[in-house]
Each structure stands twice: as structure tokens, then as C-alpha cells.
Motif scaffolding. Structure first.
Motif, PDB file in Angstrom:
ATOM      1  N   LEU A 340       0.831  -1.211   0.000  1.00 19.71           N
ATOM      2  CA  LEU A 340       0.000   0.000   0.000  1.00 19.71           C
ATOM      3  C   LEU A 340       0.863   1.257   0.000  1.00 19.71           C
ATOM      4  O   LEU A 340       0.382   2.341   0.335  1.00 19.71           O
ATOM      5  CB  LEU A 340      -0.906  -0.002   1.236  1.00 19.71           C
ATOM      6  CG  LEU A 340      -1.953  -1.126   1.293  1.00 19.71           C
ATOM      7  CD1 LEU A 340      -2.613  -1.180   2.663  1.00 19.71           C
ATOM      8  CD2 LEU A 340      -2.997  -0.937   0.201  1.00 19.71           C
ATOM      9  N   GLY A 341       2.111   1.109  -0.405  1.00 13.15           N
ATOM     10  CA  GLY A 341       3.052   2.222  -0.349  1.00 13.15           C
ATOM     11  C   GLY A 341       2.577   3.489  -1.032  1.00 13.15           C
ATOM     12  O   GLY A 341       2.766   4.594  -0.513  1.00 13.15           O
ATOM     13  N   LYS A 342       1.928   3.361  -2.177  1.00 12.55           N
ATOM     14  CA  LYS A 342       1.536   4.547  -2.948  1.00 12.55           C
ATOM     15  C   LYS A 342       0.435   5.363  -2.269  1.00 12.55           C
ATOM     16  O   LYS A 342       0.188   6.515  -2.637  1.00 12.55           O
ATOM     17  CB  LYS A 342       1.118   4.157  -4.356  1.00 12.55           C
ATOM     18  CG  LYS A 342      -0.239   3.487  -4.470  1.00 12.55           C
ATOM     19  CD  LYS A 342      -0.624   3.287  -5.939  1.00 12.55           C
ATOM     20  CE  LYS A 342      -2.026   2.767  -6.106  1.00 12.55           C
ATOM     21  NZ  LYS A 342      -2.410   2.640  -7.537  1.00 12.55           N
ATOM     22  N   TYR A 343      -0.205   4.778  -1.264  1.00 13.01           N
ATOM     23  CA  TYR A 343      -1.289   5.489  -0.582  1.00 13.01           C
ATOM     24  C   TYR A 343      -0.805   6.311   0.611  1.00 13.01           C
ATOM     25  O   TYR A 343      -1.580   7.068   1.208  1.00 13.01           O
ATOM     26  CB  TYR A 343      -2.363   4.494  -0.128  1.00 13.01           C
ATOM     27  CG  TYR A 343      -3.078   3.834  -1.285  1.00 13.01           C
ATOM     28  CD1 TYR A 343      -4.117   4.478  -1.952  1.00 13.01           C
ATOM     29  CD2 TYR A 343      -2.697   2.569  -1.731  1.00 13.01           C
ATOM     30  CE1 TYR A 343      -4.767   3.884  -3.020  1.00 13.01           C
ATOM     31  CE2 TYR A 343      -3.347   1.965  -2.801  1.00 13.01           C
ATOM     32  CZ  TYR A 343      -4.375   2.616  -3.438  1.00 13.01           C
ATOM     33  OH  TYR A 343      -5.015   2.028  -4.511  1.00 13.01           O
ATOM     34  N   ASN A 344       0.465   6.175   0.971  1.00 13.92           N
ATOM     35  CA  ASN A 344       1.068   6.966   2.051  1.00 13.92           C
ATOM     36  C   ASN A 344       0.214   6.951   3.333  1.00 13.92           C
ATOM     37  O   ASN A 344      -0.153   7.994   3.880  1.00 13.92           O
ATOM     38  CB  ASN A 344       1.285   8.421   1.598  1.00 13.92           C
ATOM     39  CG  ASN A 344       2.265   8.517   0.453  1.00 13.92           C
ATOM     40  OD1 ASN A 344       3.332   7.902   0.483  1.00 13.92           O
ATOM     41  ND2 ASN A 344       1.902   9.270  -0.579  1.00 13.92           N
ATOM     42  N   ILE A 345      -0.098   5.772   3.789  1.00 10.23           N
ATOM     43  CA  ILE A 345      -0.982   5.601   4.939  1.00 10.23           C
ATOM     44  C   ILE A 345      -0.196   5.694   6.238  1.00 10.23           C
ATOM     45  O   ILE A 345       0.845   5.049   6.399  1.00 10.23           O
ATOM     46  CB  ILE A 345      -1.716   4.245   4.862  1.00 10.23           C
ATOM     47  CG1 ILE A 345      -2.610   4.200   3.609  1.00 10.23           C
ATOM     48  CG2 ILE A 345      -2.535   3.989   6.115  1.00 10.23           C
ATOM     49  CD1 ILE A 345      -3.197   2.831   3.336  1.00 10.23           C
ATOM     50  N   ASP A 346      -0.699   6.473   7.166  1.00 10.40           N
ATOM     51  CA  ASP A 346      -0.096   6.574   8.488  1.00 10.40           C
ATOM     52  C   ASP A 346      -0.364   5.274   9.267  1.00 10.40           C
ATOM     53  O   ASP A 346      -1.517   4.838   9.360  1.00 10.40           O
ATOM     54  CB  ASP A 346      -0.698   7.761   9.251  1.00 10.40           C
ATOM     55  CG  ASP A 346      -0.112   7.909  10.640  1.00 10.40           C
ATOM     56  OD1 ASP A 346      -0.691   7.311  11.574  1.00 10.40           O
ATOM     57  OD2 ASP A 346       0.910   8.583  10.788  1.00 10.40           O
ATOM     58  N   PRO A 347       0.665   4.630   9.813  1.00  7.89           N
ATOM     59  CA  PRO A 347       0.477   3.351  10.517  1.00  7.89           C
ATOM     60  C   PRO A 347      -0.550   3.402  11.640  1.00  7.89           C
ATOM     61  O   PRO A 347      -1.308   2.452  11.855  1.00  7.89           O
ATOM     62  CB  PRO A 347       1.875   3.036  11.058  1.00  7.89           C
ATOM     63  CG  PRO A 347       2.798   3.723  10.105  1.00  7.89           C
ATOM     64  CD  PRO A 347       2.095   4.989   9.713  1.00  7.89           C
ATOM     65  N   LYS A 348      -0.602   4.528  12.374  1.00  5.48           N
ATOM     66  CA  LYS A 348      -1.557   4.626  13.474  1.00  5.48           C
ATOM     67  C   LYS A 348      -2.994   4.672  12.950  1.00  5.48           C
ATOM     68  O   LYS A 348      -3.904   4.082  13.548  1.00  5.48           O
ATOM     69  CB  LYS A 348      -1.253   5.855  14.330  1.00  5.48           C
ATOM     70  CG  LYS A 348       0.049   5.725  15.108  1.00  5.48           C
ATOM     71  CD  LYS A 348       0.162   6.754  16.212  1.00  5.48           C
ATOM     72  CE  LYS A 348       1.415   6.476  17.039  1.00  5.48           C
ATOM     73  NZ  LYS A 348       1.543   7.391  18.174  1.00  5.48           N
ATOM     74  N   LYS A 349      -3.192   5.364  11.844  1.00  4.08           N
ATOM     75  CA  LYS A 349      -4.528   5.411  11.247  1.00  4.08           C
ATOM     76  C   LYS A 349      -4.904   4.045  10.676  1.00  4.08           C
ATOM     77  O   LYS A 349      -6.075   3.644  10.706  1.00  4.08           O
ATOM     78  CB  LYS A 349      -4.575   6.479  10.149  1.00  4.08           C
ATOM     79  CG  LYS A 349      -4.498   7.895  10.683  1.00  4.08           C
ATOM     80  CD  LYS A 349      -4.597   8.924   9.557  1.00  4.08           C
ATOM     81  CE  LYS A 349      -4.553  10.337  10.117  1.00  4.08           C
ATOM     82  NZ  LYS A 349      -4.614  11.358   9.032  1.00  4.08           N
ATOM     83  N   PHE A 350      -3.904   3.350  10.152  1.00  2.00           N
ATOM     84  CA  PHE A 350      -4.139   1.995   9.635  1.00  2.00           C
ATOM     85  C   PHE A 350      -4.581   1.067  10.768  1.00  2.00           C
ATOM     86  O   PHE A 350      -5.535   0.297  10.626  1.00  2.00           O
ATOM     87  CB  PHE A 350      -2.858   1.472   8.987  1.00  2.00           C
ATOM     88  CG  PHE A 350      -2.999   0.154   8.275  1.00  2.00           C
ATOM     89  CD1 PHE A 350      -3.469   0.101   6.971  1.00  2.00           C
ATOM     90  CD2 PHE A 350      -2.669  -1.030   8.911  1.00  2.00           C
ATOM     91  CE1 PHE A 350      -3.588  -1.112   6.303  1.00  2.00           C
ATOM     92  CE2 PHE A 350      -2.785  -2.253   8.261  1.00  2.00           C
ATOM     93  CZ  PHE A 350      -3.254  -2.290   6.951  1.00  2.00           C
ATOM     94  N   GLU A 351      -3.914   1.178  11.896  1.00  2.00           N
ATOM     95  CA  GLU A 351      -4.256   0.355  13.053  1.00  2.00           C
ATOM     96  C   GLU A 351      -5.677   0.671  13.535  1.00  2.00           C
ATOM     97  O   GLU A 351      -6.450  -0.236  13.880  1.00  2.00           O
ATOM     98  CB  GLU A 351      -3.253   0.594  14.185  1.00  2.00           C
ATOM     99  CG  GLU A 351      -3.439  -0.328  15.370  1.00  2.00           C
ATOM    100  CD  GLU A 351      -2.342  -0.147  16.412  1.00  2.00           C
ATOM    101  OE1 GLU A 351      -2.452  -0.786  17.472  1.00  2.00           O
ATOM    102  OE2 GLU A 351      -1.395   0.629  16.162  1.00  2.00           O
ATOM    103  N   THR A 352      -6.019   1.954  13.536  1.00  2.00           N
ATOM    104  CA  THR A 352      -7.369   2.364  13.943  1.00  2.00           C
ATOM    105  C   THR A 352      -8.415   1.802  12.987  1.00  2.00           C
ATOM    106  O   THR A 352      -9.491   1.366  13.401  1.00  2.00           O
ATOM    107  CB  THR A 352      -7.476   3.893  13.977  1.00  2.00           C
ATOM    108  OG1 THR A 352      -6.532   4.412  14.921  1.00  2.00           O
ATOM    109  CG2 THR A 352      -8.878   4.347  14.368  1.00  2.00           C
ATOM    110  N   SER A 353      -8.077   1.790  11.699  1.00  2.00           N
ATOM    111  CA  SER A 353      -8.998   1.267  10.694  1.00  2.00           C
ATOM    112  C   SER A 353      -9.275  -0.218  10.923  1.00  2.00           C
ATOM    113  O   SER A 353     -10.428  -0.665  10.894  1.00  2.00           O
ATOM    114  CB  SER A 353      -8.419   1.492   9.298  1.00  2.00           C
ATOM    115  OG  SER A 353      -9.328   1.087   8.294  1.00  2.00           O
TER     116      SER A 353
END
Length: 383
Positions: A340-353
Motif C-alpha cells: 500500500l506504499g503509494k497510498y502513504n498511509i499513516d500506521p496509526k490510522k491503519f491500526e485504527t482502521s
């Protein structure tokens, strides 16, 4: 070696009346007329009109004596609010039957409108609070993509725009009366949609096959679907005008849908919905990217089934890792990224999701899912 069948197990198998084959759209008129004269035609905003499918469908219906009202406001990720607008549209036009033509969002929208025609309140209330208590008006599903499986499922996946929550309205009463699968309608799918929807179907087939709720019928369909889709998806992406290849993908998608709708899914779909909604990632793409990672997460559970999956993907595969590599190689060949590199996702937001994920898919996954553990596992491999 094939998994031994449990002949003593009780299971149910739900399916609509299916009409499959090239040119089967021509069967729409006479079959709809038996369900109702006033039809609401639900579709997306532009694609189906541009390729002429809406005009052709209207002509078929009107030739059979049906009157047609078009509701063409479905978004790529359909919302509860659009369903409610569609219901109002259907009430005003005195619709007796709902026909949805398009991808999964159009079909989910039409399915939800049909059930809401006999239920009070807003559609979002039925995602969690209220129960479906009666049949809706008849619903006819006509997919123009090969992958979502919505034509045979008993649920609609909707986003509540007010809260951001993406969840399902689910009940056997929502199953389509008729599903028309015409491979000719998929010839207009661009390569990127062909790839994403095809990987969604392949993911569904694999998750169905290893599901803790799988049964002999779903296993038979899922196994055949895995072979059909994995052997033909790259060709469909690169030779989209080949009707012969489209036929194979459509049949594989249909088999996959019949399988997972009667066996449940797994970890991929359990987390795909919140991640897709939170980071605006198309459903087929997020399922494709997650599939090899969730296979790795699950590989020490239901190992006999995963070994069979590896062989179904490629007879030369000897290990589960070989099967995972087959999926990754296919993704690269059809231009879907492995991370998912191209989406520049913050790890903390990913964990929340991931923490927001809930639903029956987790219950069918071969490995009991710990959200925090899974989140760390995926962050390390995807971000």
C-alpha cells in the motif's frame, strides 16, 4: 490429496434463479414481466449509458410490455443516502420490480432499494439496529463486471456518509429473484477494472475454500473457480476483447460467488471494507493486495486446504509458500501493487482502521484473528 468430505454435516445452500450465457440479456423482458410491469432500472451515473446497455435494456423491457424508470445516481461506493433517494424514486414511480445493471455498487444499491420498499425508516438503520422482517419487491441483478458476486449474495454493502461507517444490510430475503450473467456485457470493462474485479473473485474463491464454514458444494465451486480465474485473468486483462476468455472469467466469478455466499469469507474481506473506506482504495484492489499477506498470516491453520489451493493455482506448486508466490506473481503481471506504499498511509490510522473491522468474515477465517496482532503483521508487510 483432496480434503475428506463430512457426509454427516448439515448445511444450507442459497441461490437465485440464474440465467447464464452470451446474449442472455435478451431474456430480461419476459422474465421481468412475470415479476412486475413497472420497473425501476438502477445503475451508475455514466458508464452503462455510454456503452449503450441502458438503452438496450429499456428497449428489451418495453418490448415485453414493461414501463421503465431509470435511477442513475449510484456512486462507485454506494451510500445509504443514495439507497434512500432510490427508494423515494421507486415509490413515486410506483415501481413493482427493481432491476440493477452494473458493477457491485449498482447491484448492492438495487438490492437495498428493493428490500427497503417494504420497510420503514432509513437504510442505515438496518445495517446494525433493525431486522429485515419481510420480503422486498422483486429484484433482478445483471452484473457487467466479473468479480463482486453481488448478483447472488444476500447482502448489500453500503457506506453511511454521515458517520463514515461501511457495513452490510444482510438477510436471505434480499437474494435476487433472477440473476442474469451475460459475458458479452463484460467486454467493455477496461483492463484495470478487469484486474481488480477478477482478483476480488479469486480472493472470494480462496477464502471460501479455506473458510471454517465451507461445505461440499461450496468447496466444489470454489475449487473450480480458483482454476478458471487464475488461469485466465491475465489473458482477460491483456486480451479484453476475447469473448472466449471473458466467458471463463464470468463463469469462474459466478462459481466463486455461489461458493462464498454459502460458506462465508475470511480475514481479507474482514479488514478490506474499513481499510478501503478509510483510505479510498477500490475494493478489488485492496482485496488483491491483502490476499497474499492474509494467506501468509493463516498458513499454519487449515494447512491441507491451503496446500490444495496452491495446487489449484499451479500444479507445480508443492508448498503453501509456492501458492502465495503464485498470487504475488499474478498481481505483478496484471499491474496491481504488492503493498500500500503509494497510498502513504499513516500506521496509526491503519491500526485504527483495522480496529473498526467487525462482521462475520472474521468468524470464518481459519485462524482466530487478534486485531492488534494482525495490524502489526500487516503494517510490517504493507506500509
Amino acid at each position: 490429496m483432496e480434503t475428506e468430505i463430512d457426509f454427516g454435516r448439515i448445511f444450507e445452500f442459497l441461490t437465485p434463479h440464474i440465467i447464464y450465457g452470451n446474449g442472455s440479456l435478451d431474456e430480461l423482458g419476459k422474465n421481468t414481466k412475470n415479476l412486475g410491469i413497472n420497473a425501476l432500472l438502477v445503475t451508475g451515473k455514466t458508464a452503462m449509458r455510454k456503452c449503450g446497455i441502458i438503452d438496450r435494456s429499456k428497449e428489451i423491457l418495453e418490448s415485453a410490455g414493461c414501463s421503465v424508470t431509470v435511477f442513475d445516481r449510484v456512486e462507485p461506493e454506494v451510500s445509504c443516502q443514495t439507497v434512500d433517494k432510490g427508494k423515494n424514486f421507486a415509490v413515486k414511480s410506483k415501481s413493482e420490480v427493481v432491476i440493477a445493471i452494473g458493477g457491485g455498487s449498482a447491484l448492492d444499491c438495487g438490492k437495498a432499494i428493493a428490500i427497503m420498499m417494504t420497510h420503514e425508516g432509513e437504510s442505515c438503520e438496518y445495517q446494525e439496529e433493525k431486522d429485515i422482517i419481510r420480503e422486498g419487491i422483486p429484484f433482478v441483478a445483471i452484473p457487467t463486471t466479473a468479480g463482486t458476486g453481488s448478483e447472488v449474495t444476500k447482502n448489500s454493502v453500503l457506506i453511511n456518509k454521515e458517520t463514515g461507517w461501511k457495513g452490510s444490510i444482510r438477510d436471505a430475503k434480499m437474494t435476487a429473484k433472477i440473476a442474469i450473467i451475460d459475458p458479452e456485457l463484460t467486454l467493455t470493462m477496461p483492463p484495470s477494472i478487469t484486474a481488480a474485479s477478477g482478483m476480488d473473485a479469486l480472493t472470494q474463491a480462496i477464502e471460501s475454500y479455506v473458510s471454517l464454514r465451507s461445505n461440499p458444494l461450496s468447496d466444489t465451486l470454489a475449487a473450480r473457480a480458483i482454476k478458471l480465474i487464475s488461469n485466465n485473468l491475465e489473458k482477460a486483462v491483456k486480451q479484453g476483447n476475447s469473448l472466449q476468455i471473458r466467458e471463463r472469467i464470468c463463469l469462474g466469478s459466478l462459481m466463486s460467488a455461489l461458493a462464498f455466499s454459502n460458506s462465508g469469507l475470511g480475514g481479507v474481506h474482514g479488514v478490506a471494507h474499513p481499510i478501503g473506506a478509510d483510505f479510498d482504495i477500490p475494493h478489488g484492489d485492496i482485496c488483491a493486495i491483502l490476499l497474499p499477506k492474509i494467506m501468509e498470516y493463516n498458513k499454519n491453520f487449515n494447512t491441507s486446504k491451503y496446500l490444495e489451493v496452491a495446487k489449484l493455482l499451479d500444479l507445480t506448486n508443492n508448498t503453501i509458500e509456492d501458492g502465495i508466490k503464485s498470487i504475488e506473481d499474478l498481481l505483478e503481471r496484471i499491474n496491481i501493487p504488492l503493498t500500500l506504499g503509494k497510498y502513504n498511509i499513516d500506521p496509526k490510522k491503519f491500526e485504527t482502521s483495522i480496529d473498526k473491522a467487525r462482521g462475520g468474515s472474521f468468524n470464518s477465517n481459519p485462524r482466530k484473528i487478534d486485531k492488534k496482532e494482525l495490524s502489526s503483521f500487516l503494517i510490517e508487510r504493507l506500509l
